[in-house]
Scaffold this active site. Structure first.
Site, mmCIF file in Angstrom:
data_model
loop_
_atom_site.group_PDB
_atom_site.id
_atom_site.type_symbol
_atom_site.label_atom_id
_atom_site.label_comp_id
_atom_site.label_asym_id
_atom_site.label_seq_id
_atom_site.Cartn_x
_atom_site.Cartn_y
_atom_site.Cartn_z
ATOM 1 C CG ASP A 95 -1.839 1.153 1.336
ATOM 2 O OD1 ASP A 95 -1.984 1.883 0.347
ATOM 3 O OD2 ASP A 95 -2.432 1.339 2.415
ATOM 4 C CG ASP A 278 -3.792 4.564 -2.026
ATOM 5 O OD1 ASP A 278 -3.028 3.602 -1.802
ATOM 6 O OD2 ASP A 278 -4.747 4.867 -1.298
#
Length: 384
Positions: A95, A278
């Site tokens: 992430d 992201d």
């Protein structure tokens, strides 16, 4: 105020890590969950929960009031990371929108029985540190525990003396997931434990990679899925043409970039905006105003929960184009249809009600992305 539970849509694309060796680089494959059932009620909310502190409608003392259910049918992306000596293999989410390395452990009596739990007593290189950590998200999900120090091996690269966060308690949302924890690839300024060097920090400082970057290729389920992270290099076999370099603002701990604008539908223009790159968010989430521009250009209907209903006929839709750093990057019309529910289709774009956008996997699976934290910048190239 409470955030509407309906804003959710998180369905990750299958990810594998890139594989073209430079001097010191390492290919790192990710595994995909084959039991994919997109849940259009579960993805924008995850993004909103993740960035809830920046929502205008969340009061300073009201964070954590929106529950986020991690539905077992969602597709999740994880890589196998080894921790300790001998290595204990864990499935971790990668992430770029967070910076903690945490996972279930044998110290956790309430962690899921399906999770692999790291056992510090079985690692000869483990050192107890004992710093408390706690992670809470805007949806009420949380985990907390204690820190230790151990060897963490990512794609064959052994990071020594890496701070790890061992969960002692986990909320149900994490217990119901397909992974054992999370590996954050954001900047260390948003690490939960102050002074923590992230795995990427240590890969660089310990000389395990000679090029301080990591390349990301996300595969499409329609094309067999998969994907790749390549730490220390770029998989040129996945790249077509030159890279576009874009300065990144890391003041909030993320890779935030400016998007010059673009076009949607039959050539309708969309305004410029800033957004976070992201890998941990599935959808392409715009600001409210840009989401309306995009939706109007496709005749999409606002569902009132951050999602949009769009035509199920891809042949009737035109590609969506984003202009970044003077280069146009295309999201094919087929990717604008995220999920079919009966005769209705949910769009791959939406809005999370924030002042910034989130360039999630709907965008990232159509480009090759290189993250360069020491500059900082992000580089995009079209796929081969």
């Amino acid at each position: 105020m409470k955030i509407s539970l309906c804003i959710a849509l998180l369905a990750s694309t299958a990810t594998l890590l890139n594989a073209a060796p430079t001097d010191k680089s390492q290919s790192f494959p990710l595994a995909a969950n084959p039991n994919f059932k997109p849940n259009p009620k579960n993805a924008i909310a995850k993004a909103r929960a993740k960035y809830y502190k920046y929502l205008a409608d969340v009061s300073a003392d009201g964070g954590g009031s929106v529950p986020l259910t991690d539905v077992s049918g969602d597709l999740e992306y994880y890589g196998i990371v080894s921790v300790g000596t001998p290595p204990q293999k864990l499935k971790l989410d990668f992430d770029t929108g967070s910076s903690d390395l945490w996972f279930a452990s044998t110290l956790c009596s309430g962690c899921s029985g399906t999770q692999t739990k790291f056992n510090p007593t079985k690692s000869t290189t483990y050192k107890k540190e004992g710093k408390s950590w706690s992670i809470g998200y805007g949806d009420g999900s949380n985990a907390r525990g204690t820190t230790g120090i151990d060897t963490v091996t990512i794609g064959g690269l052994a990071i020594k003396n890496q701070r790890i966060e061992l969960a002692q308690t986990e909320s149900a949302q994490f217990q119901q997931g397909a992974t054992d924890g999370l590996l954050g690839l954001g900047f260390n300024t948003i690490s939960t434990v102050a002074g923590t060097k992230t795995p990427m920090d240590n890969l660089i400082s310990q000389g395990l990679i000679s090029n301080p970057v990591f390349g990301v290729w996300l595969g499409k389920a329609s094309q067999g899925g998969g994907g790749e992270y390549l730490f220390g290099g770029i998989n040129t076999s996945k790249v077509s043409g030159a890279f576009t370099k874009v300065p990144a603002d890391n003041s909030q701990g993320w890779y935030s970039i400016n998007v010059d604008g673009g076009s949607a539908g039959q050539g309708a223009s969309i305004d410029q905006f800033s957004g976070i790159v992201d890998t941990g968010t599935t959808l392409l989430l715009f600001t409210d105003s840009v989401a309306k521009q995009v939706a109007d250009s496709y005749g999409a209907t606002d569902n009132g929960d951050g999602t949009y209903t769009i035509s199920c006929d891809a042949s009737s839709l035109s590609d969506l184009t984003l202009s970044i750093g003077g280069t146009n990057f295309v999201i094919p019309a087929a990717d604008l249809i995220y999920y079919r529910q009966g005769s209705q289709c949910i769009a791959g774009f939406g809005s999370a009600g924030m002042s910034f956008a989130i360039l999630g996997d709907v965008f990232l699976k159509n480009v090759y992305t290189v993250f360069a934290p020491t500059v900082p910048e992000v580089r995009f190239a079209k796929l081969a």
